[in-house]
Enzyme design. Structure first.
Site, PDB file in Angstrom:
ATOM      1  N   ALA A  61       0.832  -1.204   0.000  1.00  0.00           N
ATOM      2  CA  ALA A  61       0.000   0.000   0.000  1.00  0.00           C
ATOM      3  C   ALA A  61       0.869   1.258   0.000  1.00  0.00           C
ATOM      4  CB  ALA A  61      -0.917   0.004   1.216  1.00  0.00           C
ATOM      5  N   GLY A 106      -0.181  -5.456   0.336  1.00  0.00           N
ATOM      6  CA  GLY A 106      -1.213  -5.509  -0.691  1.00  0.00           C
ATOM      7  C   GLY A 106      -0.749  -6.203  -1.958  1.00  0.00           C
ATOM      8  N   GLU A 109      -1.224  -9.795  -1.274  1.00  0.00           N
ATOM      9  CA  GLU A 109      -2.666 -10.056  -1.266  1.00  0.00           C
ATOM     10  C   GLU A 109      -3.233 -10.071  -2.685  1.00  0.00           C
ATOM     11  OE1 GLU A 109      -4.423  -8.228   2.799  1.00  0.00           O
ATOM     12  OE2 GLU A 109      -3.149  -6.859   1.669  1.00  0.00           O
ATOM     13  N   GLU A 129       2.419  -6.105   7.460  1.00  0.00           N
ATOM     14  CA  GLU A 129       1.561  -5.097   8.105  1.00  0.00           C
ATOM     15  C   GLU A 129       1.758  -5.036   9.619  1.00  0.00           C
ATOM     16  OE1 GLU A 129      -0.549  -6.270   4.272  1.00  0.00           O
ATOM     17  OE2 GLU A 129       0.529  -7.315   5.868  1.00  0.00           O
TER      18      GLU A 129
END
Length: 255
Positions: A61, A106, A109, A129
């Site tokens: 992110a 991300g 993911e 994270e």
């Protein structure tokens, strides 16, 4: 544009294009959702490659953007974040992630949203994270544990550590490791092969597997049974069986 959709020979490439690290800011997330839905609906896209370029898949992110958000702002944004990734996961066609360099947070993911993952020898994957005082928020706690099992997923999520391609292959986080220069070529070849296959049967197979993983076995078997019987109404089934009887296995052409 931060994400591009390029289509050729039945294969759509969703390419992240936000140098230098393909950080997944809000604009990129929204564009990803838009193009994933377009790829899902286009008849000329029969399989999809997700690619970040030769050097990096996606490093995660946009932390500076997130740092400026408070609790109220993220409450409003969290669902849209997940929805952008779910749009990729629900493309009703074969999807392969071509992973080079970093696929973190991300980025990891996003790779998890694919049906198959081909990684370069230079790939590093992880869910860091926890090092920010957070947990994965774009499906990592759910898709990672379903893919590699809860204990391996917890190890990656609890520690935030990065795994190299060889370990990712060992634990099942990726499905194939190749030289970095060959990642896109091999991912495209995987997609191109399936783009020649029976589109409705492939859609049925994907839905049956994915639904079965999300529910109990009896419900999963019902989904499989209904799709299996329904495919007997398709032209592809007629073509495939006729070819098998007349020419032998593996010679049917479905386009």
């Amino acid at each position: 544009m931060t994400v591009l959709l390029e289509v050729a020979d039945g294969v759509g490439t969703l390419r992240l294009d936000r140098p230098p690290m393909n950080a997944l800011d809000i604009a990129t997330q929204d564009r990803l959702k838009e193009l994933a839905e377009e790829a899902a609906g286009r008849a000329d896209v029969r399989a999809v490659v997700i690619y970040g370029g030769e050097k990096v898949f996606a490093a995660g992110a946009d932390i500076k953007e997130m740092q400026a958000m408070d609790h109220a702002a993220m409450v409003l944004r969290a669902r849209a974040l997940q929805d952008s990734f779910t749009a990729v996961a629900r493309i009703p066609k074969p999807v392969v992630a071509a992973v080079t360099g970093y696929a973190l947070g991300g980025g990891c993911e996003l790779a998890l949203c694919a049906d198959y993952r081909i990684a370069g020898e230079n790939a590093k994957l992880g869910q860091p994270e926890i090092l920010l005082g957070l947990i994965p928020g774009a499906g990592g706690t759910q898709r990672l544990s379903r893919l590699v099992g809860p204990s391996k997923a917890k190890d990656l999520i609890f520690t935030g550590r990065q795994v190299r391609a060889d370990e990712a292959l060992t634990i099942g986080l990726v499905d194939r490791v190749v030289p970095a220069a060959e990642v896109y070529e091999q991912a495209h070849a995987w997609a191109a092969r399936l783009a020649q296959g029976p589109a409705i049967a492939l859609r049925a197979a994907k839905e049956a597997v994915d639904t079965g993983l999300e529910t109990d076995i009896e419900t999963g078997l019902a989904v499989e049974r209904n799709w299996f019987a329904g495919l007997f109404a398709t032209e592809d089934r007629e073509r495939g069986m006729r070819s098998f009887v007349e020419e032998g296995p593996g010679k049917a052409k479905f386009l």
